[in-house]
Scaffold this active site. Structure first.
Site, mmCIF file in Angstrom:
data_model
loop_
_atom_site.group_PDB
_atom_site.id
_atom_site.type_symbol
_atom_site.label_atom_id
_atom_site.label_comp_id
_atom_site.label_asym_id
_atom_site.label_seq_id
_atom_site.Cartn_x
_atom_site.Cartn_y
_atom_site.Cartn_z
ATOM 1 N N SER A 1 -5.970 -23.688 -50.495
ATOM 2 C CA SER A 1 -6.556 -22.366 -50.301
ATOM 3 C C SER A 1 -6.592 -22.070 -48.811
ATOM 4 O O SER A 1 -6.818 -22.973 -47.998
ATOM 5 C CB SER A 1 -7.981 -22.351 -50.860
ATOM 6 O OG SER A 1 -8.673 -21.226 -50.379
ATOM 7 N N SER A 2 -6.392 -20.807 -48.468
ATOM 8 C CA SER A 2 -6.486 -20.428 -47.048
ATOM 9 C C SER A 2 -7.883 -20.720 -46.522
ATOM 10 O O SER A 2 -8.078 -20.936 -45.328
ATOM 11 C CB SER A 2 -6.185 -18.936 -46.880
ATOM 12 O OG SER A 2 -4.946 -18.622 -47.467
ATOM 13 N N ARG A 3 -8.864 -20.710 -47.427
ATOM 14 C CA ARG A 3 -10.248 -20.936 -46.988
ATOM 15 C C ARG A 3 -10.551 -22.392 -46.657
ATOM 16 O O ARG A 3 -11.586 -22.680 -46.058
ATOM 17 C CB ARG A 3 -11.216 -20.471 -48.085
ATOM 18 C CG ARG A 3 -11.317 -18.964 -48.206
ATOM 19 C CD ARG A 3 -12.535 -18.598 -49.049
ATOM 20 N NE ARG A 3 -12.888 -17.208 -48.856
ATOM 21 C CZ ARG A 3 -12.470 -16.210 -49.623
ATOM 22 N NH1 ARG A 3 -11.670 -16.469 -50.637
ATOM 23 N NH2 ARG A 3 -12.834 -14.980 -49.375
ATOM 24 N N HIS B 1 1.505 -20.853 -51.413
ATOM 25 C CA HIS B 1 2.128 -19.524 -51.288
ATOM 26 C C HIS B 1 3.655 -19.679 -51.318
ATOM 27 O O HIS B 1 4.351 -18.904 -51.963
ATOM 28 C CB HIS B 1 1.736 -18.867 -49.968
ATOM 29 C CG HIS B 1 0.299 -18.465 -49.868
ATOM 30 N ND1 HIS B 1 -0.558 -19.011 -48.951
ATOM 31 C CD2 HIS B 1 -0.431 -17.545 -50.550
ATOM 32 C CE1 HIS B 1 -1.756 -18.459 -49.064
ATOM 33 N NE2 HIS B 1 -1.712 -17.568 -50.026
ATOM 34 N N ASP C 1 -6.067 -18.712 -59.041
ATOM 35 C CA ASP C 1 -7.024 -17.619 -59.258
ATOM 36 C C ASP C 1 -6.801 -17.125 -60.682
ATOM 37 O O ASP C 1 -6.208 -16.060 -60.909
ATOM 38 C CB ASP C 1 -6.776 -16.523 -58.227
ATOM 39 C CG ASP C 1 -6.916 -17.070 -56.821
ATOM 40 O OD1 ASP C 1 -8.041 -17.164 -56.327
ATOM 41 O OD2 ASP C 1 -5.883 -17.461 -56.231
ATOM 42 N N GLN D 1 -11.645 -5.817 -51.478
ATOM 43 C CA GLN D 1 -11.980 -6.882 -52.425
ATOM 44 C C GLN D 1 -12.998 -7.869 -51.853
ATOM 45 O O GLN D 1 -13.350 -8.844 -52.503
ATOM 46 C CB GLN D 1 -10.727 -7.605 -52.908
ATOM 47 C CG GLN D 1 -10.048 -8.498 -51.893
ATOM 48 C CD GLN D 1 -8.719 -9.007 -52.429
ATOM 49 O OE1 GLN D 1 -7.772 -8.258 -52.593
ATOM 50 N NE2 GLN D 1 -8.643 -10.303 -52.715
ATOM 51 N N MET E 1 -2.732 -12.707 -48.960
ATOM 52 C CA MET E 1 -3.596 -12.268 -47.865
ATOM 53 C C MET E 1 -3.275 -13.064 -46.595
ATOM 54 O O MET E 1 -4.075 -13.115 -45.655
ATOM 55 C CB MET E 1 -5.065 -12.422 -48.241
ATOM 56 C CG MET E 1 -5.426 -11.520 -49.423
ATOM 57 S SD MET E 1 -7.148 -11.070 -49.490
ATOM 58 C CE MET E 1 -7.897 -12.661 -49.697
ATOM 59 N N GLY E 2 -2.126 -13.721 -46.593
ATOM 60 C CA GLY E 2 -1.686 -14.415 -45.389
ATOM 61 C C GLY E 2 -2.352 -15.756 -45.176
ATOM 62 O O GLY E 2 -2.950 -16.331 -46.082
ATOM 63 N N GLY F 1 -0.584 -16.808 -58.631
ATOM 64 C CA GLY F 1 -0.885 -18.226 -58.846
ATOM 65 C C GLY F 1 -1.983 -18.447 -59.876
ATOM 66 O O GLY F 1 -2.927 -17.659 -59.976
HETATM 67 P P1 AMP Z 1 -4.260 -15.326 -51.436
HETATM 68 O O1 AMP Z 1 -3.440 -15.260 -50.189
HETATM 69 O O2 AMP Z 1 -5.305 -16.379 -51.432
HETATM 70 O O3 AMP Z 1 -4.734 -13.976 -51.894
HETATM 71 O O4 AMP Z 1 -3.258 -15.807 -52.570
HETATM 72 C C1 AMP Z 1 -2.034 -15.164 -52.793
HETATM 73 C C2 AMP Z 1 -1.433 -15.718 -54.057
HETATM 74 O O5 AMP Z 1 -1.268 -17.123 -53.914
HETATM 75 C C3 AMP Z 1 -2.324 -15.498 -55.293
HETATM 76 O O6 AMP Z 1 -1.484 -15.189 -56.405
HETATM 77 C C4 AMP Z 1 -2.992 -16.841 -55.458
HETATM 78 O O7 AMP Z 1 -3.359 -17.110 -56.787
HETATM 79 C C5 AMP Z 1 -1.871 -17.763 -55.008
HETATM 80 N N1 AMP Z 1 -2.411 -19.072 -54.615
HETATM 81 C C6 AMP Z 1 -3.300 -19.343 -53.619
HETATM 82 N N2 AMP Z 1 -3.575 -20.662 -53.600
HETATM 83 C C7 AMP Z 1 -2.862 -21.228 -54.599
HETATM 84 C C8 AMP Z 1 -2.715 -22.559 -55.105
HETATM 85 N N3 AMP Z 1 -3.373 -23.587 -54.564
HETATM 86 N N4 AMP Z 1 -1.877 -22.770 -56.138
HETATM 87 C C9 AMP Z 1 -1.199 -21.731 -56.705
HETATM 88 N N5 AMP Z 1 -1.304 -20.461 -56.285
HETATM 89 C C10 AMP Z 1 -2.116 -20.211 -55.250
#
Ligand code: AMP
Length: 286
Positions: free
Chosen positions: A183-185, A35, A148, A59, A28-29, A145
């Site tokens: 985390s992006s958050r 990532h 999640d 989602q 989700m960028g 990852g």
């Molecule tokens: P997101 O952009 O948050 O939707 O994450 C995209 C992908 O990156 C998903 O497969 C997440 O599980 C993975 N991801 C995000 N944060 C982490 C992290 N800290 N360690 C491993 N994978 C991650």
């Protein structure tokens, strides 16, 4: 960078002609090092790497969460270029969900507890968008990852059930130096919020060590860990549980040899933070 499905299909057809395998990393960028670690895995396991960036509205069950989700497309594209990614797919919402869209993918049991219980409709959105991405990109492998973990298991289940010809590759959870799960958050945390958030990984790791001792009642250890976090101001534990890795069902109180994981979602100053630790014993060396 491509915004349309038609463009991606053209590249995909060329990769096919050239006999090149394709690895997809859906995101989700607002990219960070975790990532990029998934990107590296995709590059190792496939000839061509594709990253999608799409903040998937279906989602999000809260409008405010969707609207405040951090975005920086220019920075993301620069990072991906530097990483040597072959193709980036940044579709618009209209490209993915045109007027009249009405088909949804529902993975059943595994989507119900934990994140599913706290965020109704979340996993239906995840399953649907990932199915669409798999249809568009037709990747040989796709990397998700372990951060999640429920989402990862849900995608693995869906790919098996629906006979999707893509191999799911697991990327390990990547942490900041101080232990916080990336985390992006995390950018939404204030300085004091971040201090509090550090307690999540610390508590989980301590809990894991205690659980692996197999001396104390598991329910009591879980309760103690939860209380420890909830003592902090503006910290609410949504769940903190031991689950079977396979189906995400709650592990009962007994110690077993099945693969298990402690999963947690903790809301710190209104920011929803996920973390988990495996209860697998590290292989003994020597
Ligand atoms: P997101 O952009 O948050 O939707 O994450 C995209 C992908 O990156 C998903 O497969 C997440 O599980 C993975 N991801 C995000 N944060 C982490 C992290 N800290 N360690 C491993 N994978 C991650």
């Amino acid at each position: 960078m491509c915004r349309t499905i038609a463009e991606i299909r053209e590249y995909r057809a060329q990769f096919q002609k050239d006999n090149q395998s394709v690895g997809l990393v859906p995101t989700m960028g607002f990219l960070h090092a975790a990532h990029l670690s998934l990107v590296e895995l995709a590059q190792k396991r496939a000839d061509r790497s594709v990253v999608s960036i799409f903040v998937n509205p279906s989602q999000f069950n809260q409008r405010a969460d969707l609207e405040s989700y951090p975005r920086d497309e220019a920075r993301d594209l620069a990072l991906l270029q530097e990483a040597g990614v072959d193709l980036v797919f940044c579709p618009t919402v209209e490209e993915m969900y045109p007027n009249g869209f009405q088909s949804w993918v529902q993975v059943e049991e595994i989507s119900l507890p934990w994140e599913g219980a706290g965020r109704p409709g979340h996993f239906r959105g995840v399953a649907t968008v990932c199915t669409m991405l798999f249809q568009i990109v037709q990747p040989d492998i796709a990397v998700f990852g372990e951060k999640d973990f429920q989402q990862l298991r849900l995608i693995e289940q869906m790919v098996a059930d629906l006979k999707i010809p893509t191999t799911i590759v697991r990327g390990p959870l990547i942490r900041e130096e101080d232990g916080l799960a990336m985390s992006s958050r995390n950018v939404r945390l204030s300085r004091s919020g971040r201090e509090k958030a550090l307690h999540i990984s610390r508590t989980l790791h301590r809990l894991r060590d205690d659980l692996l001792q197999e001396t104390t009642d598991r329910k009591r250890l879980l309760q103690d860990a939860r209380s420890e976090l909830e003592r902090l101001p503006d910290v609410a534990v949504d769940y903190l549980s031991i689950v079977q890795e396979n189906d995400l069902s709650e592990a009962d109180g007994t110690y077993t040899d099945e693969p298990e994981r402690v999963i947690a979602t903790v809301v710190v100053d209104g920011v929803r933070l996920l973390d988990n630790v495996s209860l697998k014993r590290k292989a003994l060396v020597g």
